[in-house]
Design a protein around this motif. Structure first.
Motif, PDB file in Angstrom:
ATOM      1  N   ASP A   1       0.834  -1.210   0.000  1.00  0.00           N
ATOM      2  CA  ASP A   1       0.000   0.000   0.000  1.00  0.00           C
ATOM      3  C   ASP A   1       0.866   1.256   0.000  1.00  0.00           C
ATOM      4  O   ASP A   1       0.552   2.236  -0.680  1.00  0.00           O
ATOM      5  CB  ASP A   1      -0.917   0.003   1.224  1.00  0.00           C
TER       6      ASP A   1
ATOM      7  N   ASP B   1       1.471   6.635  -6.986  1.00  0.00           N
ATOM      8  CA  ASP B   1       0.305   7.422  -7.386  1.00  0.00           C
ATOM      9  C   ASP B   1       0.512   8.923  -7.152  1.00  0.00           C
ATOM     10  O   ASP B   1       0.023   9.752  -7.931  1.00  0.00           O
ATOM     11  CB  ASP B   1      -0.944   6.958  -6.630  1.00  0.00           C
TER      12      ASP B   1
ATOM     13  N   ARG C   1       2.200   1.849  -3.460  1.00  0.00           N
ATOM     14  CA  ARG C   1       1.184   2.387  -4.366  1.00  0.00           C
ATOM     15  C   ARG C   1       0.993   3.889  -4.143  1.00  0.00           C
ATOM     16  O   ARG C   1       0.821   4.655  -5.102  1.00  0.00           O
ATOM     17  CB  ARG C   1      -0.145   1.659  -4.162  1.00  0.00           C
TER      18      ARG C   1
END
Length: 233
Positions: free
Chosen positions: A22, A29, A25
């Motif tokens: 997570d 992002d 990511r």
């Protein structure tokens, strides 16, 4: 200038229980290279960076931790095993983090970043994370100050005077040999210089003067030995 004037307030953070998947990511992002790690009260616990994710068994880049190493230094080997194979941020993060206060001067913060070779500094107040100062923040502040106001309040002669004054205050320019003329915000530099370095410095000096839109170089480069002018701008 203080850090609080340009730092990122309410930065993106993760908790120690966040999985590295997570966290990765979020970095991808949001185009981040690091994430502060905080507890539920907002206190800084550490920081996880993209560098912490380079040595992983999934990539076949994790170091081998043999039994013999564990036999010699079991605690160190155990920690290295967790750091390179842990699944949660709290297991791989750097706990000893360089931080600054929001009242720290920017010049001092930049010195720390250069000395420690780090890309961002968590900003804390009594242990609580209040912001992050990154190289991107510093670049944005620089660009803000490089933008010249187009309000037209300054006359061409005033701009020329500022350039002449800056040349006079310098300890490198051949002051009596350089002429300055400004028309519609375009500064023209004339006269003679004795090195390419001096020519470049005069151009930069003019470019950094408020109100200057562009610089035209009419400087002649003089060979100090032969006394011959060449390389007209």
């Amino acid at each position: 200038m203080d850090i609080k004037d340009i730092m990122t307030v309410a930065p993106t953070t993760v908790g120690p229980e966040t999985t590295i998947a997570d966290a990765g990511r979020v970095m991808l992002d949001r185009h981040l290279s690091a994430l502060p790690v905080i507890d539920r009260d907002g206190r800084l616990l550490g920081i996880v960076t993209d560098g912490d994710l380079l040595r992983r068994p999934e990539l076949d880049t994790a170091p081998e931790i043999g039994w013999w190493r564990g036999f010699l230094t079991p605690e160190t080997s155990a920690r290295a095993f967790v750091r390179t194979r842990g699944r949660h941020v709290g297991e791989i993060m750097t706990e000893s983090v360089v931080t600054v206060a929001e009242t720290t001067r920017l010049v001092d913060a930049v010195a720390v970043m250069e000395e420690r070779r780090i890309k961002q500094l968590p900003v804390v107040n009594d242990g609580l994370l209040v912001g992050v100062l990154s190289r991107r923040d510093i670049l944005a502040a620089l660009l803000d100050r490089l933008v010249v106001s187009s309000g037209g309040a300054m006359t061409d002669e005033a701009i020329a005077t500022m350039i002449r004054t800056a040349i006079a205050r310098s300890n490198w320019a051949t002051k009596g040999n350089v002429t300055v003329r400004v028309v519609a915000g375009v500064a023209s530099l004339g006269g003679t210089v004795f090195s390419e370095a001096e020519r470049n410095a005069l151009r930069v000096l003019a470019e950094n003067t408020a109100g200057v839109k562009s610089v035209h170089d009419d400087l002649a480069l003089i060979d100090p030995i032969a006394g011959v002018a060449y390389g007209l701008g």
